[in-house]
Enzyme design. Structure first.
Site, PDB file in Angstrom:
ATOM      1  N   GLU A 229      47.849  42.952  37.304  1.00  0.00           N
ATOM      2  CA  GLU A 229      47.785  41.485  37.312  1.00  0.00           C
ATOM      3  C   GLU A 229      46.872  40.886  36.236  1.00  0.00           C
ATOM      4  O   GLU A 229      45.999  40.079  36.533  1.00  0.00           O
ATOM      5  CB  GLU A 229      47.349  40.995  38.705  1.00  0.00           C
ATOM      6  CG  GLU A 229      48.309  41.468  39.793  1.00  0.00           C
ATOM      7  CD  GLU A 229      47.925  41.013  41.199  1.00  0.00           C
ATOM      8  OE1 GLU A 229      46.802  40.507  41.375  1.00  0.00           O
ATOM      9  OE2 GLU A 229      48.748  41.173  42.110  1.00  0.00           O
ATOM     10  N   GLU A 337      56.130  47.313  44.332  1.00  0.00           N
ATOM     11  CA  GLU A 337      55.585  46.789  45.590  1.00  0.00           C
ATOM     12  C   GLU A 337      56.630  45.963  46.340  1.00  0.00           C
ATOM     13  O   GLU A 337      56.349  44.873  46.833  1.00  0.00           O
ATOM     14  CB  GLU A 337      54.343  45.928  45.314  1.00  0.00           C
ATOM     15  CG  GLU A 337      53.263  46.654  44.548  1.00  0.00           C
ATOM     16  CD  GLU A 337      51.990  45.833  44.355  1.00  0.00           C
ATOM     17  OE1 GLU A 337      51.790  44.838  45.075  1.00  0.00           O
ATOM     18  OE2 GLU A 337      51.197  46.200  43.464  1.00  0.00           O
TER      19      GLU A 337
HETATM   20  C1  GLA Z   1      49.000  42.824  45.063  1.00  0.00           C
HETATM   21  C2  GLA Z   1      48.340  44.152  44.814  1.00  0.00           C
HETATM   22  C3  GLA Z   1      48.532  45.097  45.954  1.00  0.00           C
HETATM   23  C4  GLA Z   1      48.342  44.430  47.286  1.00  0.00           C
HETATM   24  C5  GLA Z   1      49.184  43.206  47.371  1.00  0.00           C
HETATM   25  C6  GLA Z   1      49.007  42.466  48.662  1.00  0.00           C
HETATM   26  O1  GLA Z   1      50.342  42.871  44.878  1.00  0.00           O
HETATM   27  O2  GLA Z   1      48.780  44.769  43.651  1.00  0.00           O
HETATM   28  O3  GLA Z   1      47.614  46.136  45.814  1.00  0.00           O
HETATM   29  O4  GLA Z   1      46.987  44.129  47.462  1.00  0.00           O
HETATM   30  O5  GLA Z   1      48.796  42.329  46.344  1.00  0.00           O
HETATM   31  O6  GLA Z   1      48.517  43.208  49.676  1.00  0.00           O
END
Ligand code: GLA
Length: 429
Positions: A229, A337
């Site tokens: 991020e 994710e």
């Molecule tokens: C982001 C992070 C993850 C997790 C999610 C929400 O996407 O990369 O590690 O913390 O937020 O839980």
């Protein structure tokens, strides 16, 4: 007194008594039923739900409607026990010709039913929290390997691969990284020389963090999220204005990738991970950064697309378009994710206990569409990882508010949802 009259009175009194007793019995049966329903609900066991509403204290206006009879239907809902369905296909086996299928987990999920569900359906795991900076090095020099090791052991024992998430992030990172030698916050420093010294100190700390972790796990983990991020279109330059960026510019990104490569060798795969990579503005800023890094020989192998999506948004086409763009730079793409919220962005409603059937079906259709596109683009997608496995455990149930969420293929009882069948048997959609 006239004996005939006496008999009449006795007969009437008898009928009145019988009627009164019948009413008392009926009433007490109804109250027992209501109490039983409440107890069953509280125990979370087999639930008997009378189709009438629960009694309230509200004054009920007389109506001409006949009172529902107490024998009217009682719907018995089975609250099914948690179990792993062994007689259904294995998700990762179904996808073996395309890409590996993964899931995020916590160390406590390496035993019991959740572990069994994971073993059946995924061949890749990632730590939901156990490998984040604050988990591995909460204070300077004190590495804590216990939980991370536990996940690696679980994977080895069950022939699974592990992904690493994440060497660098602006959150879930110890404050100590960003304090100077006197304990003062580095971002507040105004003196130019001291700012430069702080920058070097931070980059050294980062290098130590990355080198120590990569050296330890390089033989066990091939796929690494190096930075997470770092793009934020709303911040100056489109780079997230984190402490990392304010103190080092983009040098922290470069350092993290270079040190990871040095420590891990040529075989490990290094990713830059982010959410919203389908958004054109964010995608293009990320593209620009990655291109610039590649031109400087920074060893980036691919882009991790978090893919926290919802039931409506974004369009599948824009997810794929982003992957194609990065593939054009010779990079791999991972879905890192994946989960699918039942609510659109900014919606603060809550389905409560009953998720409408149409929503569950809509989710299945969207999952089907998504995975059909992934399969078609398997050449540019190295793997698909869910951010969890079953609806009983998801960060979305408290984000952005606390409410019912159900973003995965398996429900709270760990049973396959329509979305699961949409992926293993798409022809049925
Ligand atoms: C982001 C992070 C993850 C997790 C999610 C929400 O996407 O990369 O590690 O913390 O937020 O839980």
């Amino acid at each position: 007194m006239n004996p005939k009259f006496n008999k009449k009175i006795l007969a009437i009194a008898g009928i009145v008594i019988i009627l009164t007793l019948t009413l008392i019995i009926i009433n007490s049966t109804r109250n027992d039923q209501a109490d039983n329903n409440k107890i069953a609900r509280n125990n979370g066991q087999q639930e008997a739900v009378n189709i009438e509403d629960e009694p309230t204290n509200a004054v009920i206006e007389p109506t001409n409607e006949p009172e529902p009879s107490i024998t009217s239907e009682v719907i018995v809902k089975e609250i099914v026990e948690l179990s792993v369905e062994e007689d259904i296909p294995s998700l990762y086996e179904v996808y073996s010709a395309y890409f590996p299928i993964g899931a995020a987990l916590e160390p406590f999920q390496t035993t019991g039913l959740k572990a069994d569900l994971l073993k059946k359906h995924v061949n890749w795991i990632v730590a939901e929290n156990a490998m984040k900076p604050v988990s591995l090095q909460p204070t300077e020099g004190n590495f804590n390997w216990t939980q991370a090791d536990q996940l690696i052991e679980f994977a080895k024992a069950n022939n699974m691969e592990v992904r690493f998430h994440t060497l660098v992030w602006h959150t879930q990172v110890g404050d100590w990284f960003f304090k100077d030698l006197e304990g003062k916050s580095m971002v507040d420093e105004t003196d130019t020389d001291k700012r430069e010294a702080n920058k070097q100190l931070l980059l050294e700390r980062l290098a130590t963090h990355v080198r120590t972790i990569v050296s330890r796990y390089k033989d066990d983990i091939k796929s690494w999220d190096v930075v997470n991020e770092v793009i934020e279109p709303a911040d100056p330059d489109g780079m997230r204005a984190s402490e990392w960026y304010k103190i080092t510019g983009t040098d922290y990104i470069e350092t993290a990738f270079r040190v990871a490569r040095e420590a891990g060798g040529p075989d490990i795969k290094l990713y830059i991970n982010d959410y919203g990579t389908d958004d054109v503005v964010k995608r293009d800023r990320l593209y620009e950064l990655v291109k610039e890094m590649i031109e400087k020989d920074v060893p980036i192998d691919g882009v991790g697309h978090q893919t926290h999506i919802n039931i409506e948004w974004p369009p599948v086409g824009s997810i794929i378009a982003s992957m194609e763009k990065f593939a054009g730079l010779g990079l791999d793409n991972l879905v890192t994710e994946l989960d699918m919220s039942l609510y659109v962005w900014n919606d603060r409603s809550d389905f409560g206990e009953e998720i409408p059937y149409q929503i569950v079906e809509k989710q299945a259709d969207r999952y089907a569409e998504l995975f059909e596109a992934f399969k078609e683009h398997k050449d540019i997608i190295g793997g698909v990882v869910f951010w969890g496995i079953a609806d009983d455990h998801t960060w979305l149930s408290t984000f952005p508010i606390t409410r019912t969420e159900a973003p995965f293929l398996f429900d709270k009882q760990l049973h396959a949802k329509p979305a699961f069948w949409a992926l293993v048997d798409p022809a049925t959609r």
